[in-house]
Design a protein around this motif. Structure first.
Motif, PDB file in Angstrom:
ATOM      1  N   ALA A  32       0.835  -1.208   0.000  1.00 43.89           N
ATOM      2  CA  ALA A  32       0.000   0.000   0.000  1.00 43.89           C
ATOM      3  C   ALA A  32       0.870   1.259   0.000  1.00 43.89           C
ATOM      4  CB  ALA A  32      -0.929   0.000   1.213  1.00 43.89           C
ATOM      5  N   ALA A  33       1.955   1.237   0.739  1.00 46.15           N
ATOM      6  CA  ALA A  33       2.856   2.392   0.772  1.00 46.15           C
ATOM      7  C   ALA A  33       3.495   2.607  -0.595  1.00 46.15           C
ATOM      8  CB  ALA A  33       3.929   2.188   1.839  1.00 46.15           C
ATOM      9  N   ASP A  34       3.900   1.515  -1.256  1.00 46.17           N
ATOM     10  CA  ASP A  34       4.474   1.643  -2.601  1.00 46.17           C
ATOM     11  C   ASP A  34       3.491   2.275  -3.569  1.00 46.17           C
ATOM     12  OD1 ASP A  34       6.901   0.566  -1.873  1.00 46.17           O
ATOM     13  OD2 ASP A  34       6.390  -1.480  -2.498  1.00 46.17           O
ATOM     14  N   LYS A  35       2.221   1.905  -3.452  1.00 49.83           N
ATOM     15  CA  LYS A  35       1.200   2.450  -4.346  1.00 49.83           C
ATOM     16  C   LYS A  35       0.853   3.900  -3.996  1.00 49.83           C
ATOM     17  CE  LYS A  35      -0.751  -2.046  -5.414  1.00 49.83           C
ATOM     18  NZ  LYS A  35      -1.875  -2.943  -5.280  1.00 49.83           N
ATOM     19  N   ALA A  36       1.074   4.309  -2.761  1.00 50.19           N
ATOM     20  CA  ALA A  36       0.722   5.664  -2.331  1.00 50.19           C
ATOM     21  C   ALA A  36       1.794   6.692  -2.680  1.00 50.19           C
ATOM     22  CB  ALA A  36       0.463   5.681  -0.825  1.00 50.19           C
ATOM     23  N   LEU A  80       0.996   9.168  -5.572  1.00 46.92           N
ATOM     24  CA  LEU A  80      -0.071  10.092  -5.169  1.00 46.92           C
ATOM     25  C   LEU A  80       0.456  11.156  -4.217  1.00 46.92           C
ATOM     26  CD1 LEU A  80      -2.969   7.525  -4.622  1.00 46.92           C
ATOM     27  CD2 LEU A  80      -2.629   9.056  -6.567  1.00 46.92           C
ATOM     28  N   ALA A  81       1.332  10.764  -3.330  1.00 50.48           N
ATOM     29  CA  ALA A  81       1.904  11.734  -2.395  1.00 50.48           C
ATOM     30  C   ALA A  81       2.767  12.754  -3.142  1.00 50.48           C
ATOM     31  CB  ALA A  81       2.728  11.012  -1.330  1.00 50.48           C
ATOM     32  N   HIS A  82       3.512  12.284  -4.150  1.00 53.71           N
ATOM     33  CA  HIS A  82       4.315  13.215  -4.943  1.00 53.71           C
ATOM     34  C   HIS A  82       3.424  14.211  -5.674  1.00 53.71           C
ATOM     35  CE1 HIS A  82       8.365  11.781  -4.353  1.00 53.71           C
ATOM     36  NE2 HIS A  82       8.001  10.536  -4.597  1.00 53.71           N
TER      37      HIS A  82
END
Length: 135
Positions: free
Chosen positions: A80-84, A87-89
């Motif tokens: 989930a962190a890898d996929k987020a 989006l955070a960038h």
């Protein structure tokens, strides 16, 4: 005729009136004093020891399953962190752009207000015809 809401108190209480149900015996722990109390205490200790052993056995058998479950949960969180990250960038870039635009407009508005104050010769009054610009 008997009203169901008002019972007839002349009827006996349900259950047996036999003394064998109310007399103290080995199973009635609080009623007797003496050797039966020691036997009941020993039985209680045996039951507690059995429960303690069962809980320890369960914990020992459950440990590998709990570790495996924890490892799987950590993998899901990492995924989930890898996929987020993208989006955070994007959110960070959008926030930086909006912040820059807000700073430019705020400086411009502040300069306009100062200019209007210095043009009137008074520092008490503000020009109410030009509200601050919004983004």
């Amino acid at each position: 005729m008997t009203d169901p809401m008002t019972p007839n108190h002349d009827q006996p209480v349900e259950g047996s009136r036999s003394e064998s149900y109310t007399a103290p015996d080995d199973g009635n722990v609080g009623a007797s004093t003496g050797p039966a109390d020691a036997g009941a205490g020993a039985k209680a200790n045996d039951v507690l020891e059995t429960i303690r052993e069962a809980v320890e056995d369960f914990a020992e058998k459950a440990t590998p399953v709990v570790r495996q479950f924890s490892a799987k949960a950590a993998e899901v969180v990492a995924s989930a962190a890898d996929k987020a990250v993208p989006l955070a960038h994007k959110a960070g870039e959008a926030t930086a752009d909006a912040s820059g635009k807000l700073a430019v407009k705020s400086r411009s508005w502040a300069a306009d207000v100062r200019e209007s104050l210095s043009g009137n010769g008074s520092t008490d009054k503000t020009d109410k015809t030009d509200p601050p610009t919004t983004i």
